[in-house]
Design a protein around this motif. Structure first.
Motif: not given
Length: 337
Positions: A144, A176, A192, A194
């Motif tokens: 991530r 994210r 969350p 982008l």
């Protein structure tokens, strides 16, 4: 099995590893849909490979190649051992999972929580590469842009520095953050925000690494916008739920003629004949095909037939698929007329 040399693999389009989804039947289907895409297995833990049924965990059809194996784990020695076992199965790439946010994964000390331990991830990657390099198979990382309160600028840069120093040149970044405290794995795929711009900055900071973008690519327009900025694009749920987006993107990237739904279904019917004769339940195959007619006339019939009727039709092999595609194509013909 023969290993695929990395120079011969075009990674501009890939399908993400997805637990409970990208099994061998799903991958056979996706290969028909997207002949040029790099496919990934579901995540398999290093412990499972070392102690489990390797043929069940790692076995696959040669038609699925090029195919990458995603490993889960945080013990360098075990990951190296699992990688060595995997080399006998012809995988084109070994990927370390540093992105999954599930509680089950965290409790095993792997997945996204490892972003907080870049030195350990680097050690894991070095150990894996010490095995795979001799086979000309690269080690990659999927991560991530950060976790929880980690600064996604300095934290992601530090993480990338660590894996780059370990020799990693392939990085798949879900754009994210993963919130390990407070959000479920399902929520972590949507809530969350982008941040493609953050990953684009990473590309600029690490020109020696091929950085692939993942997350939120659900339409051709998005793929078209992102393609110039990254080494490749990885699709997850969109590839599974609306699989015909893959040949649309492939046409943009490679100029390859998209396969027809009817041809894909015909090939899957032949595949189902073989597999059901070997006692594979028909539904284990057709459950991955439900999105093939998404957005088309007959989509509801297709989903109902392959989702529900398949549970009681295993003895018929691929005949149910043939009957259903004939009905769907007839509906499309009526509409055109």
């Amino acid at each position: 099995m023969t290993n695929h040399n990395r120079q011969h693999i075009d990674r501009r389009l890939s399908v993400a590893p997805m637990m409970d989804w990208t099994d061998r039947h799903c991958r056979f289907f996706l290969r028909l849909v997207a002949p040029d895409a790099l496919l990934f297995t579901e995540m398999v833990t290093a412990d499972a490979i070392i102690h489990g049924d390797c043929e069940r965990l790692l076995g696959h059809d040669l038609a699925e190649h090029p195919l990458a194996l995603q490993l889960g784990g945080s013990d360098p020695e075990k990951l190296a051992k699992a990688s060595r076992i995997a080399m006998d199965y012809g995988f084109a790439e070994i990927n370390l999972n540093v992105g999954c946010p599930s509680d089950r994964v965290q409790s095993g000390r792997f997945g996204a929580c490892l972003m907080a331990e870049p030195a350990l991830v680097a050690e894991c990657c070095s150990a894996m590469a010490s095995v795979t390099t001799a086979f000309d198979v690269p080690v990659s990382v999927k991560c991530r842009i950060g976790i929880d309160d980690m600064d996604s600028e300095t934290g992601l840069d530090a993480f990338t520095h660590a894996v780059a120093d370990a020799g990693v040149t392939l990085l798949y970044v879900h754009a994210r953050k993963a919130w390990l405290k407070g959000l479920s794995p399902k929520e972590n795929r949507d809530i969350p925000p982008l941040d493609y711009a953050r990953v684009k900055r990473l590309v600029g900071a690490f020109p020696a690494i091929d950085i692939h973008i993942n997350g939120g690519i659900v339409a051709l327009d998005t793929a078209r916008e992102l393609a110039p900025d990254f080494a490749g694009m990885m699709l997850g749920r969109a590839a599974y739920k609306t699989p015909m987006i893959l040949p649309q993107i492939a046409y943009e990237l490679y100029g390859t003629k998209p396969p027809s739904r009817a041809d894909i279904a015909a090939s899957m019917a032949d595949y189902a004949d073989i597999k059901t004769a070997a006692d594979v339940p028909l539904h284990a195959i057709t459950r991955h095909m439900l999105g093939l007619y998404n957005g088309q006339r007959g989509a509801k019939l297709w989903r109902r037939s392959l989702g529900e009727d398949a549970r009681s039709r295993s003895a018929d092999g691929g005949q149910l698929i043939r009957e259903t595609v004939t009905a769907c194509e007839a509906l499309a013909t009526q509409l055109a007329a």
